[in-house]
Design an enzyme around this catalytic site. Sequence first.
Site, PDB file in Angstrom:
ATOM      1  N   CYS A  73       0.833  -1.198   0.000  1.00  0.00           N
ATOM      2  CA  CYS A  73       0.000   0.000   0.000  1.00  0.00           C
ATOM      3  C   CYS A  73       0.872   1.254   0.000  1.00  0.00           C
ATOM      4  CB  CYS A  73      -0.913   0.003   1.217  1.00  0.00           C
ATOM      5  SG  CYS A  73      -2.027   1.436   1.271  1.00  0.00           S
ATOM      6  N   CYS A  80       0.491   0.529  10.296  1.00  0.00           N
ATOM      7  CA  CYS A  80       0.111  -0.541   9.370  1.00  0.00           C
ATOM      8  C   CYS A  80       1.293  -1.357   8.852  1.00  0.00           C
ATOM      9  CB  CYS A  80      -0.662   0.058   8.195  1.00  0.00           C
ATOM     10  SG  CYS A  80      -1.357  -1.197   7.096  1.00  0.00           S
ATOM     11  N   CYS A 117     -16.447  -9.419   5.986  1.00  0.00           N
ATOM     12  CA  CYS A 117     -15.719  -8.191   5.669  1.00  0.00           C
ATOM     13  C   CYS A 117     -14.485  -8.529   4.842  1.00  0.00           C
ATOM     14  CB  CYS A 117     -15.314  -7.472   6.948  1.00  0.00           C
ATOM     15  SG  CYS A 117     -16.688  -7.150   8.069  1.00  0.00           S
ATOM     16  N   CYS A 148     -19.303  -6.427   3.724  1.00  0.00           N
ATOM     17  CA  CYS A 148     -18.587  -5.196   4.046  1.00  0.00           C
ATOM     18  C   CYS A 148     -17.252  -5.223   3.329  1.00  0.00           C
ATOM     19  CB  CYS A 148     -18.375  -5.073   5.551  1.00  0.00           C
ATOM     20  SG  CYS A 148     -17.476  -3.583   6.062  1.00  0.00           S
ATOM     21  N   CYS A 208     -19.270   1.961   8.060  1.00  0.00           N
ATOM     22  CA  CYS A 208     -18.535   1.317   9.147  1.00  0.00           C
ATOM     23  C   CYS A 208     -17.292   2.170   9.377  1.00  0.00           C
ATOM     24  CB  CYS A 208     -18.157  -0.109   8.755  1.00  0.00           C
ATOM     25  SG  CYS A 208     -17.130  -0.961   9.987  1.00  0.00           S
ATOM     26  N   ARG A 280     -18.008  -2.457  17.690  1.00  0.00           N
ATOM     27  CA  ARG A 280     -17.266  -3.703  17.524  1.00  0.00           C
ATOM     28  C   ARG A 280     -15.892  -3.657  18.180  1.00  0.00           C
ATOM     29  NH1 ARG A 280     -16.652  -4.104  12.183  1.00  0.00           N
ATOM     30  NH2 ARG A 280     -18.595  -5.231  11.918  1.00  0.00           N
TER      31      ARG A 280
END
Length: 333
Positions: A73, A80, A117, A148, A208, A280
Amino acid sequence: MLGAKEGETKPIPSQEKSPARAATQEWTSQDAWAIYQLPFNDLLFRSQSVHREHFDPNRVQLSRLLNIKTGGCPEDCGYCSQSSHHSTAVAASKLMEVEKIVAEARKAKESGATRYCMGAAWRNPKPRDMDAIVEVVAAVKQLGLETCMTLGMLDRGQADQLSAAGLDYYNHNIDTSERYYPSVISTRTFADRLDTLSHVHEAGMKVCCGGILGMGESEQDRVDMLVTLANLPKAPESVPINMLIPIAGTPMAKAPPIGPIEFVRIVALARIMMPASFVRLSAGRSAMTDEMQALCFFAGANSIFVGDTLLTAGNPQDEADRKLFRRLGLEAL
């Protein structure tokens, strides 16, 4: 009695004054902070009371997450493992084949998950990716699962495509407060995040959106993150609260951990500020004790990810979750 002089009585929690908010009034940072600072027992009493008004307190939604495109990415999110800016052990991969994604979704449903998801490590999906993504959404929907996706930033046209395909939720976290955000990521702005949320909402999908705790932010930053979410045109239908998993090779590998009580306070505040949303417990459950998770459920959390992996990080094994649910008398939603 601690905190009271001899002969004095202390009012019971239900009689104590706490900040109120009209349904049409925007949350202020001051009001949210005042609730966050309530005595812990009073805060949990209030959040559990709100929770019971909107949900069965003993039922928890089970979701499963699959990384359908790993690593490489171009964003520099400091937490991350999949960022190309960081020296981690995560290798870049191509988008998984549709048939394999659907096969994994089928396994998830068989294991009890009701929501599936899917995440791809992209800054934003390219036009060449959209046909496959739309095919995936349609195929997973046919299994009877709620769907999702989190694919990075979306423009309005991409949001419309996903909505037309039947995608139920789109995940795009704001991560933290607007003030602290530049300390987390420099390759896109806080406004970019909000633009994508706007596109998702306008396209008719559910939002979300949550954040990550333990990245070096202040308690006020955590509260202000929730203020931003609660003051969106419509509060996110799903609010994931993540606890940072420190990953070697990332700038936040040595961030000091958040205390369990402070974490539970944010869960409780999220429930109070967004009473009809699913809250969540997401990343970080593998580092939580059963007792900490139990407090989170009491504070109003009613959704978890199941399975042994969350993107690239570990997650409690299914049997550990089943054992915890039995101990607490919880049932899958």
